[in-house]
Every structure is written in structure tokens, then in C-alpha cells.
Design a protein around this motif. Sequence first.
Motif, PDB file in Angstrom:
ATOM      1  N   HIS A 192      18.596  70.223  42.751  1.00  0.00           N
ATOM      2  CA  HIS A 192      17.956  68.849  43.116  1.00  0.00           C
ATOM      3  C   HIS A 192      17.892  68.488  41.649  1.00  0.00           C
ATOM      4  CE1 HIS A 192      16.933  70.739  47.105  1.00  0.00           C
ATOM      5  NE2 HIS A 192      16.441  71.650  46.560  1.00  0.00           N
ATOM      6  N   LEU A 193      19.095  68.242  41.056  1.00  0.00           N
ATOM      7  CA  LEU A 193      19.195  67.698  39.777  1.00  0.00           C
ATOM      8  C   LEU A 193      20.307  66.581  39.644  1.00  0.00           C
ATOM      9  CD1 LEU A 193      18.908  70.833  37.484  1.00  0.00           C
ATOM     10  CD2 LEU A 193      16.804  68.970  37.854  1.00  0.00           C
ATOM     11  N   PRO A 194      20.174  65.766  38.912  1.00  0.00           N
ATOM     12  CA  PRO A 194      21.168  64.477  38.902  1.00  0.00           C
ATOM     13  C   PRO A 194      22.300  64.975  37.860  1.00  0.00           C
ATOM     14  CG  PRO A 194      19.239  64.029  37.180  1.00  0.00           C
ATOM     15  CD  PRO A 194      18.821  65.352  38.064  1.00  0.00           C
ATOM     16  N   ASP A 195      23.422  64.560  37.928  1.00  0.00           N
ATOM     17  CA  ASP A 195      24.554  65.041  37.192  1.00  0.00           C
ATOM     18  C   ASP A 195      24.274  64.712  35.775  1.00  0.00           C
ATOM     19  OD1 ASP A 195      25.812  65.017  39.639  1.00  0.00           O
ATOM     20  OD2 ASP A 195      27.107  63.488  39.613  1.00  0.00           O
ATOM     21  N   HIS A 235      23.111  69.101  42.928  1.00  0.00           N
ATOM     22  CA  HIS A 235      22.200  68.140  43.650  1.00  0.00           C
ATOM     23  C   HIS A 235      21.417  69.074  44.728  1.00  0.00           C
ATOM     24  CE1 HIS A 235      22.851  63.955  42.459  1.00  0.00           C
ATOM     25  NE2 HIS A 235      24.018  64.416  42.013  1.00  0.00           N
ATOM     26  N   THR A 236      22.442  69.924  45.358  1.00  0.00           N
ATOM     27  CA  THR A 236      21.876  70.754  46.694  1.00  0.00           C
ATOM     28  C   THR A 236      21.205  71.826  46.206  1.00  0.00           C
ATOM     29  OG1 THR A 236      23.974  70.066  47.846  1.00  0.00           O
ATOM     30  CG2 THR A 236      22.711  71.907  48.730  1.00  0.00           C
ATOM     31  N   SER A 238      28.870  68.500  41.099  1.00  0.00           N
ATOM     32  CA  SER A 238      27.830  67.561  41.425  1.00  0.00           C
ATOM     33  C   SER A 238      27.172  67.987  42.642  1.00  0.00           C
ATOM     34  CB  SER A 238      28.446  66.313  41.517  1.00  0.00           C
ATOM     35  OG  SER A 238      27.492  65.287  42.155  1.00  0.00           O
ATOM     36  N   TYR A 239      27.882  68.569  43.563  1.00  0.00           N
ATOM     37  CA  TYR A 239      27.299  68.627  45.030  1.00  0.00           C
ATOM     38  C   TYR A 239      26.322  70.141  44.748  1.00  0.00           C
ATOM     39  CZ  TYR A 239      26.700  71.255  49.395  1.00  0.00           C
ATOM     40  OH  TYR A 239      26.200  71.817  50.423  1.00  0.00           O
TER      41      TYR A 239
END
Length: 319
Positions: free
Chosen positions: A217-220, A213-214, A209-210
Motif C-alpha cells: 500500500h505504498l506509492p511508486d 501498491h497491492t 509497481s503492482y
Amino acid sequence: MTAVFIVLGVLAALLVLLFAVCGVIFKQLVWQNPFPTPKWFAKFIAGAGAPDNYAHDMETARKALDALPIETVWLHAPDGAKLCGHVLVPKKPNGKLVLACHGARSSGLGEFCQSAPFYYENGYTLVMPDHRGCGESDGKYMGYGTHESKDTFLWVNYSKARFPDCAIFLLGVSMGGATVLMMSNHADDPAIRGIIADCPYTSAWDEFSYQIHTSFHLPDFPVLHICDLYCRIFCGYRFRDASPLDAVRCAKKPVLFIHGEKDDYVPTFMQGTLYDACPTKKERLVVPGAVHARSYYTAPALYQKTITEFMEQYAGEKV
């Protein structure tokens, strides 16, 4: 009506494409042989870089191991899988055994080639398993600590049988760090005196998940959820099952947590979360300037001093 069918057809095609893309991502995350990753793409992955000359220095260290008396040993797991490991017995054993667990897509010799001479020269018996799906062991996929932690208890039994007078310390780096922490709540054996967890994640789900996102830049949702579904279907575990955080809450042995100050692959804040959750005697080391899984490489003297003092402190303490 035709327009409706066109829209449905487009949506179906996009859904198929989404599941196909997630299948590729799943293979990259878990499967033994991932697709080759272009160098330009690796630049998007947070924390995926390494220090200058790292690859050259590790290759030199790996070749230097040929001068040491390393043995190759095999164990058979209850399900019939053959597990490979490498053992380094010092000339003058000091009564301590380090059971060293490597990170994802690495191997025992590959992960610990730089530090192995230190253990050998200072009297530590070193046992380096190859986890399933890595090195020379059987297996098609990695479990991020799920099956690795169970298999490593087989290596604990091997170590006890062959070296019955040794105090055993579990050491792991990255996925290996997660593995030894996932053993912490079942480490009842008095032969196990302590655990050294180098740059572990709180859970595989948290780590993936990290990165989503990092790095991207997407959601889970939906990518991580679909990859997790594939993992449950093909590998039999969920990403949330690979949870050192859940295990360390019930740890039964002293734990030394090590992390690189500049680790942006498994972020350093995860060390704080794990440390705070651990109820046993515990210590922590944050290595200045070190990126992911490079703490020993970056500051070998500090690393050696810290783990030596930790093992000296707990070698004689049966918990």
C-alpha cells in the motif's frame, strides 16, 4: 543554528536509510543471491502462495527426471558468458521443438520437471535453458526479459543447427513468458512457428509497481525509482526496458496467452492487456482456480490439450 544542523543531520540519516533499504529491495528483486526472506514476511507479498503439496509434488517430479535421457549442453554468449541448458530428445520425434524458458530464480529443470515427461512421451524435443543469474548459467542478476530474450535467440540457433527439421515453439512461464514475448517482435526466423506465454507481466516496472501498491500500500515514489536507478547503474537496464507489452505490439508470430484465473502475483488483467495489444493470430486460456505459474500443475489435461492444438495448428505454417 544548532537546530538546523540537527534537522539536516536527521534528514541526511533518513536519506541514507532510504537508499540502504532500497538497496536491499533491489537485491531481492534482481540479484542472483537474495537475502533469506522470513516466512512471515512472504505472507505480505500478493500471490506468493502455492497450492498445498506443490513443493512436495515438484520435488518428486524433479527426481523422476533422472529416469529420462536429459543432456546438459553449454553455449558461449558473445560476451563470453557460459550458458547452460538441458535437452530432452524423444524416442520418436514428432517434428516439433519446445524451447522452454523458466521464471525468475528458477531453472529449466526446476520449472518444467512436471511437464517434461508429457513432452517426451508425445514426441516433442524439449530444450530448457538456464537464464543468466539462474540455475547453472553464468551471471549475477536477472534481466526480467532484457538479456534473457537475447540469449534465448542463441538457443534458437542451437536448436536449428541440431534439429534442422523441427518447427520451433517458444514457451515461457512468468519471467520466461515475458522473455518469449520480448522475442516476438524479432522472431523473423521461419523456423519459429509460434509463442506460448504463460503468466507474463506487461513490464517489470508494472509488476513491481503492482506489488508495491497491492502488498504494501505504498506509492511508486521514491522506492521504485531508487531501485530502478540501482538497476541502471549495476545492471545496465531500466525496469521499463523489460516490456513485453512494447514488444508484443509488433509481434510477428501467432501467440497463445495462458494465465491462472486466481493469479494475484502477476495479475490476470495483464493477460488481457497483452492479448489486446497483439496484432497477430492469437488465442488465450485462463485456467480456472490456478494461481501464479501453477496453471500446468492445476489443470495439466487442459493445458496439454490447449498447447497441443495450438502447436498442431501452426507447426506447418511458416510466417
